[in-house]
Design an enzyme around this catalytic site. Structure first.
Site, PDB file in Angstrom:
ATOM      1  N   SER A  95      28.405  16.867  -7.200  1.00  0.00           N
ATOM      2  CA  SER A  95      29.790  17.330  -7.037  1.00  0.00           C
ATOM      3  C   SER A  95      30.415  16.444  -5.958  1.00  0.00           C
ATOM      4  O   SER A  95      29.723  15.611  -5.360  1.00  0.00           O
ATOM      5  CB  SER A  95      29.834  18.812  -6.628  1.00  0.00           C
ATOM      6  N   LEU A 109      30.280  24.025  -2.557  1.00  0.00           N
ATOM      7  CA  LEU A 109      31.664  23.623  -2.849  1.00  0.00           C
ATOM      8  C   LEU A 109      31.765  22.286  -3.563  1.00  0.00           C
ATOM      9  O   LEU A 109      30.931  21.399  -3.358  1.00  0.00           O
ATOM     10  CB  LEU A 109      32.478  23.539  -1.550  1.00  0.00           C
ATOM     11  N   HIS A 120      23.151  17.169  -5.803  1.00  0.00           N
ATOM     12  CA  HIS A 120      22.475  18.421  -5.449  1.00  0.00           C
ATOM     13  C   HIS A 120      21.019  18.405  -5.874  1.00  0.00           C
ATOM     14  O   HIS A 120      20.158  18.935  -5.171  1.00  0.00           O
ATOM     15  CB  HIS A 120      23.158  19.609  -6.141  1.00  0.00           C
ATOM     16  N   LEU A 122      17.966  16.293  -8.507  1.00  0.00           N
ATOM     17  CA  LEU A 122      17.385  15.451  -9.564  1.00  0.00           C
ATOM     18  C   LEU A 122      16.054  16.106  -9.886  1.00  0.00           C
ATOM     19  O   LEU A 122      15.261  16.376  -8.978  1.00  0.00           O
ATOM     20  CB  LEU A 122      17.144  14.028  -9.045  1.00  0.00           C
ATOM     21  N   TYR A 166      13.388   7.771  -2.984  1.00  0.00           N
ATOM     22  CA  TYR A 166      14.824   7.466  -3.008  1.00  0.00           C
ATOM     23  C   TYR A 166      15.113   6.088  -2.401  1.00  0.00           C
ATOM     24  O   TYR A 166      16.075   5.428  -2.801  1.00  0.00           O
ATOM     25  CB  TYR A 166      15.609   8.576  -2.303  1.00  0.00           C
TER      26      TYR A 166
HETATM   27  C1  COA Z   1      10.685  13.706  -7.704  1.00  0.00           C
HETATM   28  C2  COA Z   1      10.883  13.453  -9.192  1.00  0.00           C
HETATM   29  C3  COA Z   1      12.353  13.613  -9.541  1.00  0.00           C
HETATM   30  C4  COA Z   1      10.442  12.019  -9.504  1.00  0.00           C
HETATM   31  O1  COA Z   1      10.628  11.778 -10.886  1.00  0.00           O
HETATM   32  P1  COA Z   1       9.493  11.005 -11.720  1.00  0.00           P
HETATM   33  O2  COA Z   1      10.054  10.697 -13.052  1.00  0.00           O
HETATM   34  O3  COA Z   1       8.234  11.777 -11.680  1.00  0.00           O
HETATM   35  O4  COA Z   1       9.327   9.707 -10.811  1.00  0.00           O
HETATM   36  P2  COA Z   1       9.109   8.193 -11.289  1.00  0.00           P
HETATM   37  O5  COA Z   1       8.057   8.178 -12.336  1.00  0.00           O
HETATM   38  O6  COA Z   1      10.409   7.564 -11.578  1.00  0.00           O
HETATM   39  O7  COA Z   1       8.582   7.564  -9.942  1.00  0.00           O
HETATM   40  C5  COA Z   1       7.321   7.892  -9.455  1.00  0.00           C
HETATM   41  C6  COA Z   1       7.378   7.759  -7.952  1.00  0.00           C
HETATM   42  O8  COA Z   1       8.063   8.873  -7.413  1.00  0.00           O
HETATM   43  C7  COA Z   1       7.488   9.237  -6.166  1.00  0.00           C
HETATM   44  N1  COA Z   1       7.090  10.640  -6.268  1.00  0.00           N
HETATM   45  C8  COA Z   1       7.222  11.434  -7.338  1.00  0.00           C
HETATM   46  N2  COA Z   1       6.808  12.668  -7.048  1.00  0.00           N
HETATM   47  C9  COA Z   1       6.387  12.641  -5.781  1.00  0.00           C
HETATM   48  C10 COA Z   1       5.839  13.608  -4.903  1.00  0.00           C
HETATM   49  N3  COA Z   1       5.629  14.877  -5.284  1.00  0.00           N
HETATM   50  N4  COA Z   1       5.527  13.221  -3.656  1.00  0.00           N
HETATM   51  C11 COA Z   1       5.724  11.953  -3.254  1.00  0.00           C
HETATM   52  N5  COA Z   1       6.240  10.987  -4.030  1.00  0.00           N
HETATM   53  C12 COA Z   1       6.562  11.342  -5.273  1.00  0.00           C
HETATM   54  C13 COA Z   1       6.366   8.289  -5.914  1.00  0.00           C
HETATM   55  O9  COA Z   1       6.907   7.228  -5.120  1.00  0.00           O
HETATM   56  C14 COA Z   1       6.039   7.769  -7.312  1.00  0.00           C
HETATM   57  O10 COA Z   1       5.552   6.483  -7.290  1.00  0.00           O
HETATM   58  P3  COA Z   1       3.966   6.246  -7.266  1.00  0.00           P
HETATM   59  O11 COA Z   1       3.424   6.987  -8.434  1.00  0.00           O
HETATM   60  O12 COA Z   1       3.865   4.768  -7.378  1.00  0.00           O
HETATM   61  O13 COA Z   1       3.510   6.788  -5.970  1.00  0.00           O
HETATM   62  C15 COA Z   1      10.016  14.416 -10.052  1.00  0.00           C
HETATM   63  O14 COA Z   1       8.674  14.273  -9.673  1.00  0.00           O
HETATM   64  C16 COA Z   1      10.424  15.874  -9.938  1.00  0.00           C
HETATM   65  O15 COA Z   1      11.249  16.342 -10.699  1.00  0.00           O
HETATM   66  N6  COA Z   1       9.818  16.602  -8.985  1.00  0.00           N
HETATM   67  C17 COA Z   1      10.113  18.007  -8.790  1.00  0.00           C
HETATM   68  C18 COA Z   1      11.531  18.221  -8.338  1.00  0.00           C
HETATM   69  C19 COA Z   1      11.911  17.443  -7.082  1.00  0.00           C
HETATM   70  O16 COA Z   1      11.155  17.428  -6.100  1.00  0.00           O
HETATM   71  N7  COA Z   1      13.109  16.811  -7.113  1.00  0.00           N
HETATM   72  C20 COA Z   1      13.634  16.027  -6.009  1.00  0.00           C
HETATM   73  C21 COA Z   1      14.358  16.833  -4.999  1.00  0.00           C
HETATM   74  S1  COA Z   1      16.044  17.180  -5.442  1.00  0.00           S
END
Ligand code: COA
Length: 205
Positions: A95, A109, A120, A122, A166
């Site tokens: 947002s 908001l 907010h 992902l 990130y």
């Molecule tokens: C965090 C999240 C969005 C990452 O999406 P993803 O598709 O699994 O990630 P990608 O495959 O693009 O990238 C993998 C990288 O993400 C990072 N990562 C993913 N989950 C992680 C975790 N729980 N702890 C630390 N790093 C993490 C690592 O750097 C990883 O790289 P590596 O395997 O080489 O260490 C996903 O794991 C998720 O939805 N988690 C639960 C919700 C969440 O925590 N959301 C973010 C807060 S808003």
């Protein structure tokens, strides 16, 4: 032998054995992969992913169901969903915000005149994690934001352990967030979005 003679021969199925004609203009398969903005109708699917990703882990989640509906009604264009064969597998909800740093108000908001996109949440469905989807979706989202002339930056807050994730997408640490949720503390991160006219003209916006 002419084609017409061959097609009239014994290998041709009688009319009553042929497969029924496929109606023209109707799709019977859902697209393998589709990216689109979310709508309030997607709120349940969003919340199902949030429930597993956050509530089952910490008891909290970035957006409750009514807040998901709220933002998807107010600013659906700041959301992005990744669907595989019609099923939501990953999403971002954002947002607009109008201050340098995030405050408690930013959690609920939408500031229509703001130039900062507050991301907010992902989240990627459990069975689709660690496949690059989170990074790809974020990349596509940031590309999309560059096409919005009023957007100057994207900000988010995350727990310590996700800072490297990130950073790989180009976000920079701003410092500790003033927002806490129960015992949870967060780091605020920012990505500049330089959507100036030249880039917009040359990036397919
Ligand atoms: C965090 C999240 C969005 C990452 O999406 P993803 O598709 O699994 O990630 P990608 O495959 O693009 O990238 C993998 C990288 O993400 C990072 N990562 C993913 N989950 C992680 C975790 N729980 N702890 C630390 N790093 C993490 C690592 O750097 C990883 O790289 P590596 O395997 O080489 O260490 C996903 O794991 C998720 O939805 N988690 C639960 C919700 C969440 O925590 N959301 C973010 C807060 S808003």
């Amino acid at each position: 032998m002419s084609l017409s003679v061959m097609s009239a021969g014994p290998f041709r199925k009688p009319l009553h054995m042929r497969a029924p004609p496929v109606p023209q203009g109707r799709r019977h398969t859902l697209p393998a992969s589709e990216f689109r903005s979310l709508s309030p109708e997607d709120a349940i699917s969003v919340f199902e992913i949030e429930r597993e990703a956050f509530i089952s882990v910490s008891g909290e989640c970035p957006l409750h169901l009514d807040e998901v509906r709220h933002f998807l009604s107010l600013c659906p264009e700041l959301s992005l969903g990744w669907f595989e064969e019609g099923r939501l597998v990953a999403f971002i909800i954002g947002s607009l915000w109008d201050q340098e740093r995030l405050t408690e108000d930013a959690l609920t908001l939408h500031k229509p005149h703001g130039t900062t996109v507050h991301i907010h949440v992902l989240a990627v469905h459990r069975t689709f994690r660690q496949q690059g989807k989170g990074s790809i979706l974020m990349w596509r989202y940031l590309q999309y934001l560059r096409c919005l002339p009023f957007v100057r930056r994207a900000v988010l807050m995350c727990e310590d352990f996700l800072v490297p994730f990130y950073q790989k997408s180009g976000f920079k640490v701003q410092g500790p967030s003033q927002i806490t949720v129960g015992p949870l503390t967060f780091i605020e991160m920012m990505h500049p979005v330089r959507g100036h006219a030249f880039m917009r003209r040359n990036s397919g916006c």
